[in-house]
Design a protein around this motif. Sequence first.
Motif, PDB file in Angstrom:
ATOM      1  N   LEU A  79      35.543  49.686  39.613  1.00  0.00           N
ATOM      2  CA  LEU A  79      36.697  48.782  39.646  1.00  0.00           C
ATOM      3  C   LEU A  79      37.196  48.586  41.074  1.00  0.00           C
ATOM      4  O   LEU A  79      37.477  47.463  41.497  1.00  0.00           O
ATOM      5  CB  LEU A  79      37.818  49.314  38.748  1.00  0.00           C
ATOM      6  N   GLU A  80      37.282  49.660  41.816  1.00  0.00           N
ATOM      7  CA  GLU A  80      37.755  49.553  43.201  1.00  0.00           C
ATOM      8  C   GLU A  80      36.805  48.718  44.051  1.00  0.00           C
ATOM      9  O   GLU A  80      37.247  47.994  44.948  1.00  0.00           O
ATOM     10  CB  GLU A  80      37.946  50.949  43.798  1.00  0.00           C
ATOM     11  N   ALA A  81      35.514  48.768  43.751  1.00  0.00           N
ATOM     12  CA  ALA A  81      34.539  47.937  44.471  1.00  0.00           C
ATOM     13  C   ALA A  81      34.783  46.450  44.215  1.00  0.00           C
ATOM     14  O   ALA A  81      34.353  45.601  44.999  1.00  0.00           O
ATOM     15  CB  ALA A  81      33.117  48.314  44.063  1.00  0.00           C
ATOM     16  N   GLU A  82      35.485  46.143  43.113  1.00  0.00           N
ATOM     17  CA  GLU A  82      35.833  44.758  42.782  1.00  0.00           C
ATOM     18  C   GLU A  82      37.277  44.447  43.178  1.00  0.00           C
ATOM     19  O   GLU A  82      37.869  43.483  42.693  1.00  0.00           O
ATOM     20  CB  GLU A  82      35.629  44.522  41.284  1.00  0.00           C
ATOM     21  N   ASN A  83      37.855  45.291  44.032  1.00  0.00           N
ATOM     22  CA  ASN A  83      39.224  45.124  44.540  1.00  0.00           C
ATOM     23  C   ASN A  83      40.307  45.281  43.486  1.00  0.00           C
ATOM     24  O   ASN A  83      41.397  44.724  43.615  1.00  0.00           O
ATOM     25  CB  ASN A  83      39.384  43.790  45.283  1.00  0.00           C
ATOM     26  N   VAL A  84      40.019  46.036  42.426  1.00  0.00           N
ATOM     27  CA  VAL A  84      41.037  46.387  41.446  1.00  0.00           C
ATOM     28  C   VAL A  84      41.677  47.685  41.930  1.00  0.00           C
ATOM     29  O   VAL A  84      40.981  48.660  42.204  1.00  0.00           O
ATOM     30  CB  VAL A  84      40.429  46.587  40.036  1.00  0.00           C
ATOM     31  N   VAL A  85      42.996  47.690  42.053  1.00  0.00           N
ATOM     32  CA  VAL A  85      43.703  48.886  42.489  1.00  0.00           C
ATOM     33  C   VAL A  85      43.824  49.823  41.281  1.00  0.00           C
ATOM     34  O   VAL A  85      44.383  49.457  40.249  1.00  0.00           O
ATOM     35  CB  VAL A  85      45.102  48.541  43.042  1.00  0.00           C
TER      36      VAL A  85
END
Length: 110
Positions: A79-85
Amino acid sequence: MQPFTARTIDIISQIPEGKVMTYGQIAAAAGSPRAARQVVRILHSMSRKYGLPWHRVVNSKGEIALQDEEGFHQQQWSLEAENVVVMPGGRIDLVRYQFEPETPRHQAEP
């Protein structure tokens, strides 16, 4: 393949990068609002076969639901790799990141 399963796979495959949906939200969109656990089983058994973005599915609180540490961190990193915090405890802000598909909801199954 059962119609609910096919609809569930279709819905999950449409979740765009940087967005999430909840198990219950997917179940409702697939025509069976009370089948969140069935969505879990479909994800577990069919994610690899159908290349589903399993990491974009969270629980109703917007939290990563995986209990094992490795799976939890894999989902968090994806998720973080997709810019989801991802906040402490694995929580995602649903107001900001929840995907609302524009496809009409399916009729509930008899």
